[in-house]
Design an enzyme around this catalytic site. Structure first.
Site, PDB file in Angstrom:
ATOM      1  N   GLU A 148      -1.298 -11.054  -7.829  1.00 25.07           N
ATOM      2  CA  GLU A 148      -2.605 -10.637  -8.347  1.00 25.07           C
ATOM      3  C   GLU A 148      -2.537  -9.193  -8.860  1.00 25.07           C
ATOM      4  O   GLU A 148      -3.010  -8.874  -9.945  1.00 25.07           O
ATOM      5  CB  GLU A 148      -3.683 -10.731  -7.251  1.00 25.07           C
ATOM      6  CG  GLU A 148      -4.316 -12.107  -7.099  1.00 25.07           C
ATOM      7  CD  GLU A 148      -3.748 -12.932  -5.956  1.00 25.07           C
ATOM      8  OE1 GLU A 148      -2.724 -12.523  -5.355  1.00 25.07           O
ATOM      9  OE2 GLU A 148      -4.319 -14.004  -5.660  1.00 25.07           O
ATOM     10  N   ASP A 151       3.989  -1.055  -8.959  1.00 19.87           N
ATOM     11  CA  ASP A 151       3.823  -0.242 -10.177  1.00 19.87           C
ATOM     12  C   ASP A 151       3.743   1.238  -9.787  1.00 19.87           C
ATOM     13  O   ASP A 151       3.580   2.086 -10.643  1.00 19.87           O
ATOM     14  CB  ASP A 151       2.530  -0.627 -10.906  1.00 19.87           C
ATOM     15  CG  ASP A 151       1.304  -0.169 -10.143  1.00 19.87           C
ATOM     16  OD1 ASP A 151       1.283  -0.335  -8.904  1.00 19.87           O
ATOM     17  OD2 ASP A 151       0.379   0.386 -10.761  1.00 19.87           O
ATOM     18  N   ASP A 180       0.848  -1.201   0.000  1.00 20.85           N
ATOM     19  CA  ASP A 180       0.000   0.000   0.000  1.00 20.85           C
ATOM     20  C   ASP A 180       0.881   1.248   0.000  1.00 20.85           C
ATOM     21  O   ASP A 180       1.825   1.343   0.790  1.00 20.85           O
ATOM     22  CB  ASP A 180      -0.909   0.001   1.241  1.00 20.85           C
ATOM     23  CG  ASP A 180      -1.922  -1.143   1.198  1.00 20.85           C
ATOM     24  OD1 ASP A 180      -2.228  -1.623   0.098  1.00 20.85           O
ATOM     25  OD2 ASP A 180      -2.390  -1.558   2.270  1.00 20.85           O
TER      26      ASP A 180
HETATM   27  N1  SAM Z   1       0.865  -8.568  -2.416  1.00 20.15           N
HETATM   28  C1  SAM Z   1      -0.448  -8.696  -3.062  1.00 20.15           C
HETATM   29  C2  SAM Z   1      -0.317  -8.528  -4.544  1.00 20.15           C
HETATM   30  O1  SAM Z   1       0.725  -8.053  -4.995  1.00 20.15           O
HETATM   31  O2  SAM Z   1      -1.253  -8.904  -5.261  1.00 20.15           O
HETATM   32  C3  SAM Z   1      -1.439  -7.700  -2.448  1.00 20.15           C
HETATM   33  C4  SAM Z   1      -1.169  -6.259  -2.678  1.00 20.15           C
HETATM   34  S1  SAM Z   1      -2.301  -5.186  -1.807  1.00 20.15           S
HETATM   35  C5  SAM Z   1      -2.178  -3.667  -2.611  1.00 20.15           C
HETATM   36  C6  SAM Z   1      -1.427  -4.880  -0.295  1.00 20.15           C
HETATM   37  C7  SAM Z   1      -1.782  -5.863   0.785  1.00 20.15           C
HETATM   38  O3  SAM Z   1      -0.924  -5.629   1.896  1.00 20.15           O
HETATM   39  C8  SAM Z   1      -3.197  -5.712   1.275  1.00 20.15           C
HETATM   40  O4  SAM Z   1      -3.840  -6.960   1.280  1.00 20.15           O
HETATM   41  C9  SAM Z   1      -3.029  -5.147   2.689  1.00 20.15           C
HETATM   42  O5  SAM Z   1      -4.057  -5.525   3.567  1.00 20.15           O
HETATM   43  C10 SAM Z   1      -1.685  -5.699   3.087  1.00 20.15           C
HETATM   44  N2  SAM Z   1      -0.986  -4.895   4.102  1.00 20.15           N
HETATM   45  C11 SAM Z   1      -0.723  -3.574   4.036  1.00 20.15           C
HETATM   46  N3  SAM Z   1      -0.107  -3.139   5.156  1.00 20.15           N
HETATM   47  C12 SAM Z   1       0.025  -4.241   5.947  1.00 20.15           C
HETATM   48  C13 SAM Z   1       0.536  -4.445   7.254  1.00 20.15           C
HETATM   49  N4  SAM Z   1       1.056  -3.429   7.969  1.00 20.15           N
HETATM   50  N5  SAM Z   1       0.522  -5.679   7.763  1.00 20.15           N
HETATM   51  C14 SAM Z   1      -0.014  -6.708   7.052  1.00 20.15           C
HETATM   52  N6  SAM Z   1      -0.539  -6.575   5.823  1.00 20.15           N
HETATM   53  C15 SAM Z   1      -0.542  -5.364   5.274  1.00 20.15           C
END
Ligand code: SAM
Length: 218
Positions: free
Chosen positions: A199, A159, A123
């Protein structure tokens, strides 16, 4: 990320053999848990888990731990594994998941317990005041420092131009080196070797967005 509350996801996670419900109790005991001496690779923010699940299936001699903050997302990874196991093929034994906020990650891994860390499409937290929440912030790299083996590495893909530029500047501030990077992973034959799409990577690269990748070590 838009989140939908998936009914029963907390219960599904609590009941699954693929999730660790009290991860703090595993600190320093992960090798014991897996029952072997294989290296441990983790993905922080694994989302629906496609990347880490494919890696685990491909590399039975590496143990994988996926960390995700939200039950409603993590439950999708469990569904994939259940579907796989129902096909009668040999069950995946080198993969588990933890639902937690990675800010607490140092309570879960002891010094030198992890051999590699993957961060994929983390994120971006665009507001300056939220910079500490970015998984590539110096605050997070100081955490990784506490449990990654000395020759271990962090691999990060995104990205997001701003998050990547931030990461290139920020990671050295925590005393790490960027050993390799590219602004167009899918056209970089060397860094693309063995690449497994996440994904988000599939979604954004199909929209024409170039994918950045960096590798960081001490
Ligand atoms: N890595 C996957 C992908 O590339 O398809 C998911 C990307 S998604 C944008 C980011 C994921 O990181 C989300 O599911 C979010 O809940 C998780 N995430 C963000 N900050 C986090 C944290 N501090 N601890 C655990 N998970 C976290």
């Amino acid at each position: 990320m838009r989140l939908r509350n998936v009914k029963g996801s907390r219960e599904a996670i609590a009941d699954s053999a693929y999730t660790i419900n009290n991860p703090e109790e595993m600190k320093g005991k992960w090798k014991e848990y897996f029952g072997n001496d294989h290296p441990i690779h983790i993905e922080v923010g694994m989302g629906k888990g496609r990347f880490i699940t494919e890696l685990a299936m491909k590399n039975p001699n590496i143990n994988y731990i996926g960390i995700e903050k939200y039950s409603s997302v993590l439950v999708r990874a469990l569904e994939k594994l259940d579907a796989w196991n129902e096909t009668g093929k040999s069950p995946v034994k080198n993969l588990v998941f933890i639902r937690m906020n990675a800010e607490e990650i140092c309570n879960v891994f002891a010094q030198n317990e992890v051999d590699r860390i993957y961060l994929n499409f983390s994120d971006p937290w665009p507001k300056d005041r939220h910079a500490k929440r970015r998984l590539t912030s110096k605050e997070f790299f100081r955490r990784y420092d506490q449990f990654l083996i000395p020759e271990g590495r962090v691999e990060f893909k995104t990205d997001n131009d701003d998050l990547f530029a931030f990461s290139l500047e920020e990671i050295p501030l925590a005393g790490w080196k960027i050993t390799e990077f590219t602004h167009d992973l899918h056209h970089d034959a060397k860094m693309m070797e063995g690449n497994i799409m996440t994904e988000y990577e599939e979604r954004f690269s199909s929209m024409g967005n170039p994918i950045h990748k960096l590798i960081a070590m001490r």
